[in-house]
Design a protein around this motif. Structure first.
Motif, PDB file in Angstrom:
ATOM      1  N   GLY A   1      20.417 -11.496 -77.295  1.00 49.04           N
ATOM      2  CA  GLY A   1      19.639 -11.263 -76.018  1.00 49.04           C
ATOM      3  C   GLY A   1      20.736 -11.056 -74.735  1.00 49.04           C
ATOM      4  N   VAL A   2      21.904 -11.402 -75.023  1.00 46.84           N
ATOM      5  CA  VAL A   2      23.120 -11.413 -74.209  1.00 46.84           C
ATOM      6  C   VAL A   2      23.368 -10.112 -74.035  1.00 46.84           C
ATOM      7  CG1 VAL A   2      25.410 -11.633 -73.604  1.00 46.84           C
ATOM      8  CG2 VAL A   2      24.089 -13.583 -74.254  1.00 46.84           C
ATOM      9  N   ALA A   3      23.513  -9.165 -75.463  1.00 46.33           N
ATOM     10  CA  ALA A   3      23.991  -7.789 -75.590  1.00 46.33           C
ATOM     11  C   ALA A   3      22.764  -6.946 -74.832  1.00 46.33           C
ATOM     12  CB  ALA A   3      24.072  -7.451 -76.979  1.00 46.33           C
ATOM     13  N   ILE A   4      21.792  -7.363 -74.898  1.00 48.05           N
ATOM     14  CA  ILE A   4      20.517  -6.536 -74.174  1.00 48.05           C
ATOM     15  C   ILE A   4      20.456  -6.725 -72.746  1.00 48.05           C
ATOM     16  CG2 ILE A   4      17.993  -6.141 -74.117  1.00 48.05           C
ATOM     17  CD1 ILE A   4      17.750  -6.830 -77.248  1.00 48.05           C
ATOM     18  N   ALA A   5      20.426  -7.906 -72.301  1.00 43.96           N
ATOM     19  CA  ALA A   5      20.234  -8.309 -70.799  1.00 43.96           C
ATOM     20  C   ALA A   5      21.489  -7.888 -70.098  1.00 43.96           C
ATOM     21  CB  ALA A   5      20.448  -9.782 -70.879  1.00 43.96           C
ATOM     22  N   LEU A   6      22.522  -7.663 -70.750  1.00 43.20           N
ATOM     23  CA  LEU A   6      23.723  -7.134 -69.770  1.00 43.20           C
ATOM     24  C   LEU A   6      23.562  -5.560 -69.210  1.00 43.20           C
ATOM     25  CD1 LEU A   6      26.835  -8.772 -71.385  1.00 43.20           C
ATOM     26  CD2 LEU A   6      25.858  -9.277 -69.051  1.00 43.20           C
ATOM     27  N   PRO A   7      23.391  -4.798 -70.164  1.00 44.70           N
ATOM     28  CA  PRO A   7      23.441  -3.479 -69.834  1.00 44.70           C
ATOM     29  C   PRO A   7      22.008  -3.143 -69.106  1.00 44.70           C
ATOM     30  CG  PRO A   7      22.924  -3.408 -71.976  1.00 44.70           C
ATOM     31  CD  PRO A   7      23.571  -4.999 -71.666  1.00 44.70           C
ATOM     32  N   VAL A   8      20.953  -3.928 -69.220  1.00 45.26           N
ATOM     33  CA  VAL A   8      19.636  -3.773 -68.467  1.00 45.26           C
ATOM     34  C   VAL A   8      19.876  -4.087 -67.006  1.00 45.26           C
ATOM     35  CG1 VAL A   8      17.357  -4.633 -68.332  1.00 45.26           C
ATOM     36  CG2 VAL A   8      18.200  -4.139 -70.676  1.00 45.26           C
ATOM     37  N   ASN A   9      20.354  -5.153 -66.944  1.00 45.19           N
ATOM     38  CA  ASN A   9      20.627  -5.423 -65.379  1.00 45.19           C
ATOM     39  C   ASN A   9      21.974  -5.051 -64.510  1.00 45.19           C
ATOM     40  OD1 ASN A   9      18.361  -7.749 -65.199  1.00 45.19           O
ATOM     41  ND2 ASN A   9      19.154  -8.053 -67.250  1.00 45.19           N
ATOM     42  N   TYR A  10      23.060  -4.788 -65.428  1.00 50.49           N
ATOM     43  CA  TYR A  10      24.509  -4.507 -64.756  1.00 50.49           C
ATOM     44  C   TYR A  10      24.994  -3.429 -65.386  1.00 50.49           C
ATOM     45  CZ  TYR A  10      23.325  -9.317 -63.178  1.00 50.49           C
ATOM     46  OH  TYR A  10      22.744 -10.597 -62.484  1.00 50.49           O
ATOM     47  N   ARG A  11      25.055  -2.272 -64.622  1.00 52.63           N
ATOM     48  CA  ARG A  11      25.347  -0.979 -65.347  1.00 52.63           C
ATOM     49  C   ARG A  11      26.857  -0.855 -65.696  1.00 52.63           C
ATOM     50  NH1 ARG A  11      20.419   0.038 -66.727  1.00 52.63           N
ATOM     51  NH2 ARG A  11      18.824   0.027 -64.815  1.00 52.63           N
ATOM     52  N   THR A  12      27.734  -1.135 -65.145  1.00 49.56           N
ATOM     53  CA  THR A  12      29.024  -0.794 -65.592  1.00 49.56           C
ATOM     54  C   THR A  12      29.691  -2.009 -66.332  1.00 49.56           C
ATOM     55  OG1 THR A  12      30.224  -2.136 -63.621  1.00 49.56           O
ATOM     56  CG2 THR A  12      29.390   0.286 -63.327  1.00 49.56           C
ATOM     57  N   PRO A  13      30.645  -1.784 -67.411  1.00 49.09           N
ATOM     58  CA  PRO A  13      31.238  -2.575 -68.127  1.00 49.09           C
ATOM     59  C   PRO A  13      31.851  -3.537 -67.212  1.00 49.09           C
ATOM     60  CG  PRO A  13      31.732  -0.488 -68.855  1.00 49.09           C
ATOM     61  CD  PRO A  13      30.994  -0.084 -67.512  1.00 49.09           C
TER      62      PRO A  13
ATOM     63  N   ILE B   1      12.443 -10.209 -72.226  1.00 54.42           N
ATOM     64  CA  ILE B   1      13.583 -10.369 -73.097  1.00 54.42           C
ATOM     65  C   ILE B   1      13.837 -11.963 -73.412  1.00 54.42           C
ATOM     66  CG2 ILE B   1      16.101 -10.409 -73.041  1.00 54.42           C
ATOM     67  CD1 ILE B   1      15.967  -7.900 -71.262  1.00 54.42           C
ATOM     68  N   ALA B   2      13.341 -12.503 -72.395  1.00 57.27           N
ATOM     69  CA  ALA B   2      13.520 -14.102 -72.614  1.00 57.27           C
ATOM     70  C   ALA B   2      12.711 -14.667 -73.612  1.00 57.27           C
ATOM     71  CB  ALA B   2      13.554 -14.769 -71.202  1.00 57.27           C
ATOM     72  N   ILE B   3      11.290 -14.087 -73.424  1.00 59.79           N
ATOM     73  CA  ILE B   3      10.094 -14.612 -74.370  1.00 59.79           C
ATOM     74  C   ILE B   3      10.488 -14.130 -75.652  1.00 59.79           C
ATOM     75  CG2 ILE B   3       7.807 -14.357 -74.640  1.00 59.79           C
ATOM     76  CD1 ILE B   3       7.204 -14.035 -71.812  1.00 59.79           C
ATOM     77  N   VAL B   4      10.889 -13.074 -75.982  1.00 62.62           N
ATOM     78  CA  VAL B   4      11.160 -12.247 -77.302  1.00 62.62           C
ATOM     79  C   VAL B   4      12.485 -13.233 -77.885  1.00 62.62           C
ATOM     80  CG1 VAL B   4      12.200 -10.564 -78.681  1.00 62.62           C
ATOM     81  CG2 VAL B   4      10.519  -9.941 -76.692  1.00 62.62           C
ATOM     82  N   VAL B   5      13.510 -13.828 -76.977  1.00 65.93           N
ATOM     83  CA  VAL B   5      14.405 -14.526 -77.579  1.00 65.93           C
ATOM     84  C   VAL B   5      13.945 -15.877 -78.069  1.00 65.93           C
ATOM     85  CG1 VAL B   5      16.650 -15.422 -77.098  1.00 65.93           C
ATOM     86  CG2 VAL B   5      16.346 -13.147 -76.323  1.00 65.93           C
TER      87      VAL B   5
END
Length: 440
Positions: free
Chosen positions: A268-280, A246-250
């Motif tokens: 990057g933020v929108a993708i990284a958040l659900p990938v790493n932290y499941r709940t809203p 994710i970081a390299i692509v961004v």
């Protein structure tokens, strides 16, 4: 009072306030320019127009700040940089001098795309934790990146050369060729400076702590202040390769210019958040954790936009540029290009890049021609004398990005880096004279 005097005093006051640390940068860059504009006879309606113009010039940078800081904050939370830090410590064996040298080399490579912002975005998040882990002064990190990136920024696609080439109506690549040797010498000088400052930093750490060793689970903040352990509950070791991709692509999107930087980091933020932290709730907690830093820096950038909007809109920058050469004694006029080159780094505190190259340079060039000073010599003197100080200037948005990413202060950065950068620029300037690149 003339516009140039008002503008000069305004900038001096702002720089003094930033260095003193007695007020926040937001206060320093809002109140003095507004008072200056009113003293110069401009109306409140004019102020509104200046603000709108300045805001338009920095809004994309402010948006990038917000999401870049949140993005790298999330990457830090997940532990993405921990293996890199540990590997670099292992490779350098915790050697302060080696780390300083590596910093220069990484900054040189990162700046090859000609973008100071992307250089800071690539280098600071990766290297700052290493500096803090080793108790190294983070202002040293900023100095080494800033100096190295500025030297490399003499490339044709970096900006300053393009401005000079447009004024002289010459090919930018042809303009660049004689500067390659200056860039090589500049990089060598930065490596020597890294070794020297690395030794100095090593002595400081030994004197302050009595040892160069530091526990692996300690997190260092600021200049040698050890706080609590890293929150391992936020780390995602099983997802490290996913986060790395994710970081390299961004960063790849940023360097390639496929999307605006702000949008790249927002995605990057929108993708990284659900990938790493499941709940809203978890996701918003991470955003809220980094939002204060992001919004603080965005507010400072917007304040800088007002500052630049007023200086440009009132004509103060152009007036300063014109009057700076008119007050020079006649007997020194034949050395005007050298004098302006020597003062290039201080000019970074007074003039934006555009004002320096599009307002001051044409005036200096025309005066120089009347004294048989070649236009190319004038151009090279002003480029070499000024470009090294690019990333110590409060007028450069990329500097505020670096400060936001590292959590450092402009005033302390100026005090730590300014004279080193000025000295480097003067050495490079007279090296160019000795090599015949600049004629006298």
């Amino acid at each position: 009072m003339s516009l140039s005097i008002i503008g000069f005093l305004t900038i001096v006051i702002i720089v003094a306030l930033l260095i003193s640390g007695r007020v926040s940068p937001l206060v320093a860059m809002v109140i003095p320019p507004i008072i200056a504009a009113l003293i110069a006879g401009f109306s409140f309606n004019d102020l509104g127009e200046f603000f709108t113009s300045g805001l338009n010039s920095v809004m994309s940078v402010a948006v990038m700040f917000i999401f870049a800081i949140i993005f790298f904050g999330i990457m830090q939370d997940t532990g993405l940089f921990e293996p890199l830090i540990n590997k670099m410590i292992a490779l350098s064996r915790g050697n302060i001098i080696v780390v300083a040298v590596i910093t220069v080399l990484i900054a040189v490579v990162a700046q090859l795309d000609g973008s100071g912002a992307s250089t800071f975005l690539i280098t600071i998040p990766a290297l700052l934790p290493l500096y803090l882990r080793l108790r190294m002064n983070p202002y040293l990190l900023l100095l080494l990146i800033a100096g190295s990136a500025a030297v490399v920024n003499m490339v044709p696609w970096g900006g300053p050369l393009g401005r000079v080439a447009s004024v002289l109506e010459t090919d930018v690549t042809e303009l660049w060729y004689p500067l390659i040797i200056i860039q090589v010498i500049g990089i060598v000088l930065m490596l020597i400076l890294a070794v020297f400052l690395g030794f100095r930093e090593k002595k400081r750490i030994l004197k302050q702590y009595g040892t160069l060793e530091i526990a692996a689970d300690d997190q260092v903040v600021g200049q040698g202040m050890i706080t609590s352990e890293v929150d391992t509950s936020l780390q995602r070791p099983k997802l490290i390769w996913v986060n790395a991709i994710i970081a390299i692509v961004v960063i790849g999107i940023l360097v390639a210019g496929i999307l605006p930087a702000g949008l790249a980091f927002l995605l990057g933020v929108a993708i990284a958040l659900p990938v790493n932290y499941r709940t809203p709730k978890e996701q918003m907690t991470r955003v809220q954790a980094h939002a204060p830093n992001a919004l603080t820096m965005a507010s400072i950038i917007i304040s800088a936009g007002l500052f630049l909007g007023i200086l440009n809109g009132t004509g103060m920058l152009v007036a300063i540029a014109n009057d700076a050469v008119n007050i020079l004694p006649a007997f020194l006029s034949s050395y005007l290009h050298i004098i302006i080159g020597v003062l290039g780094v201080p000019f970074d505190l007074l003039l934006s890049t555009d004002a320096y190259y599009f307002a001051l340079f044409p005036v200096v060039e025309q005066i120089g021609l009347s004294f048989d000073i070649d236009s190319l010599s004038t151009g090279y003197a002003m480029i070499i004398g000024n470009i090294v100080g690019t990333f110590v200037s409060p007028l450069a948005p990329a500097v505020w990005l670096a400060l936001g990413l590292s959590g450092l202060e402009m005033g302390k950065h100026l005090k730590y880096s300014f004279f080193w950068m000025w000295g480097l620029s003067i050495v490079l300037l007279f090296t160019a004279v000795a090599l015949g690149i600049i004629a006298i």
